[in-house]
Design a protein around this motif. Sequence first.
Motif, PDB file in Angstrom:
ATOM      1  N   VAL A  60       0.846  -1.283   0.001  1.00 12.83           N
ATOM      2  CA  VAL A  60       0.030  -0.095  -0.126  1.00 12.83           C
ATOM      3  C   VAL A  60       0.858   1.278   0.017  1.00 12.83           C
ATOM      4  O   VAL A  60       2.087   0.936   0.356  1.00 12.83           O
ATOM      5  CB  VAL A  60      -1.069   0.011   1.235  1.00 12.83           C
ATOM      6  CG1 VAL A  60      -1.760  -1.179   1.220  1.00 12.83           C
ATOM      7  CG2 VAL A  60      -0.156   0.140   2.633  1.00 12.83           C
ATOM      8  N   THR A  61       0.329   2.439  -0.340  1.00 12.24           N
ATOM      9  CA  THR A  61       1.136   3.642  -0.322  1.00 12.24           C
ATOM     10  C   THR A  61      -0.028   4.742  -0.081  1.00 12.24           C
ATOM     11  O   THR A  61      -1.163   4.684   0.134  1.00 12.24           O
ATOM     12  CB  THR A  61       1.538   4.043  -1.783  1.00 12.24           C
ATOM     13  OG1 THR A  61       0.513   3.952  -2.589  1.00 12.24           O
ATOM     14  CG2 THR A  61       2.451   2.943  -2.203  1.00 12.24           C
ATOM     15  N   GLY A  62       0.711   5.731   0.458  1.00 11.18           N
ATOM     16  CA  GLY A  62      -0.125   7.102   0.746  1.00 11.18           C
ATOM     17  C   GLY A  62      -1.107   6.974   1.818  1.00 11.18           C
ATOM     18  O   GLY A  62      -1.995   7.653   2.131  1.00 11.18           O
ATOM     19  N   ASN A  63      -0.882   6.097   2.818  1.00  9.98           N
ATOM     20  CA  ASN A  63      -1.461   5.759   4.115  1.00  9.98           C
ATOM     21  C   ASN A  63      -3.108   5.850   3.589  1.00  9.98           C
ATOM     22  O   ASN A  63      -4.019   6.197   4.048  1.00  9.98           O
ATOM     23  CB  ASN A  63      -1.516   6.980   4.894  1.00  9.98           C
ATOM     24  CG  ASN A  63      -0.096   7.129   5.692  1.00  9.98           C
ATOM     25  OD1 ASN A  63       0.398   6.288   6.164  1.00  9.98           O
ATOM     26  ND2 ASN A  63       0.388   8.360   5.276  1.00  9.98           N
ATOM     27  N   GLN A  64      -3.450   4.803   2.435  1.00  9.22           N
ATOM     28  CA  GLN A  64      -4.611   4.683   1.960  1.00  9.22           C
ATOM     29  C   GLN A  64      -4.802   2.999   1.784  1.00  9.22           C
ATOM     30  O   GLN A  64      -4.030   2.324   1.214  1.00  9.22           O
ATOM     31  CB  GLN A  64      -4.825   5.012   0.378  1.00  9.22           C
ATOM     32  CG  GLN A  64      -4.587   6.600   0.648  1.00  9.22           C
ATOM     33  CD  GLN A  64      -4.704   7.320  -0.911  1.00  9.22           C
ATOM     34  OE1 GLN A  64      -4.755   6.646  -1.908  1.00  9.22           O
ATOM     35  NE2 GLN A  64      -4.890   8.847  -1.090  1.00  9.22           N
ATOM     36  N   LEU A  65      -6.317   2.739   2.108  1.00 12.20           N
ATOM     37  CA  LEU A  65      -6.640   1.588   2.114  1.00 12.20           C
ATOM     38  C   LEU A  65      -8.069   1.666   1.112  1.00 12.20           C
ATOM     39  O   LEU A  65      -8.914   2.239   1.867  1.00 12.20           O
ATOM     40  CB  LEU A  65      -6.956   0.797   3.070  1.00 12.20           C
ATOM     41  CG  LEU A  65      -6.985  -0.876   3.088  1.00 12.20           C
ATOM     42  CD1 LEU A  65      -5.435  -1.282   2.792  1.00 12.20           C
ATOM     43  CD2 LEU A  65      -7.209  -1.275   4.608  1.00 12.20           C
ATOM     44  N   SER A  66      -8.107   0.853  -0.040  1.00 10.65           N
ATOM     45  CA  SER A  66      -9.157   1.198  -0.759  1.00 10.65           C
ATOM     46  C   SER A  66     -10.043  -0.298  -0.791  1.00 10.65           C
ATOM     47  O   SER A  66      -9.663  -1.145  -0.294  1.00 10.65           O
ATOM     48  CB  SER A  66      -8.882   1.445  -2.230  1.00 10.65           C
ATOM     49  OG  SER A  66      -8.275   0.328  -3.129  1.00 10.65           O
TER      50      SER A  66
END
Length: 407
Positions: free
Chosen positions: A93-99
Amino acid sequence: MGKEFKPHIGIFGRRNNGKSSLINIIAQQDIAIVNEQAGTTTDPVRKSIEIKGIGPSVVIDTAGIDDAGDLGEKRVNKTKQVLQTIDVALLVVTGNQLSDFELDLIRDFNKHDIPFFFVHNKSDIIPLAPDFQQKLTSAYRTDVLEFSALHPVNREEIFRLMKKHIPESVYRRTSILGGLVNEGDVVLLITPIDIEAPEGRIILPQVQAIRDCLDSDCVAVVLKEREVDGFLRRTGIRPALAVTDSQVFLKANASIPGDIPLTSFSILMARFKGDFDNYLRGTPAISSLKDNDRVLMLESCTHQVSCDDIGRVKIPRWINAFTGRKLIFDVVSGLDNPPRPISEYALVIQCGGCVLTRRQLINRLRPAVEAGIPVTNYGMAIAYVQGIYSRAVAPFAGNMHDPSAYL
């Protein structure tokens, strides 16, 4: 340690999260193409490497789970197929994001009982936020590693987490003959050399059985089927166990005295890493097959098909003769999907699976088991239709279940 014992480690995530960079860093080679353009990885990329504390392993880079379009959908399906083969997953994951893409994938991990941990990549651009890390740790009870593929200073931490999350049973070497023989026993291995035998060598289950005899401090005697009678008569040796190729079961059954345990290489493999309990339950379903029932034959490897192929020709012929029914057989090689919904099959027959891991075999059969479709394997099916099933599974009665309970 053979090919089938290697832990399989999958790298998953959305496009451009740095999955390909990660496998290159893990392998310390340019294995996968790295490009800023999304969707560079199309098919899964596999690399065999040695991991300290784990041993020989296979690392798999996959296409982005958010790929789009008709071609993208096919790539995502390929990625989802990898779930049948892996023992631990790295979710990048990147950018503190979970989609939603990651959430769907995590549900798939849980469905397949796959342990996983997060790698927060590109932390040189956007560092891992403590609250995001705490959220993931609390929600999924797993680790979150802050990482930068541009500055991979904590590369060794990836290996530590791999070792932590891979179930020890995956890479712990177990014995094929465990519980069947003791130190110093003679094991008779009956290995026909026919048109299907590979040129200049013997098939993998036979090689593995020989090695396991040596590891168990036993004496391995390897013979062709026509040499068995003379060997037993001349030497007076009474082996503790006889193992035969399934194709000469009847000949071996006639040659080996009834008080000597007899089984096949395929049944040994079924007990070693197959779904043995369900095989025992499913094999007698052969007697219940009806006209026009479909039987799914699952081959693990791709090979040149001979005119008397065991899975495509001999087993269908033997089952048709045994049942007296007109049956329809579908054959699937490797880990490809069946041509029809699993519910349309009356029986599934899996090969020995010598090139697969136990997890791959269990996942391969899971849809059938969950749908209540009987499953068996080549060796057990052959023994059943040839009338020697009880003898062939009897050596395992004291170690597994009483086979008579499934007849």
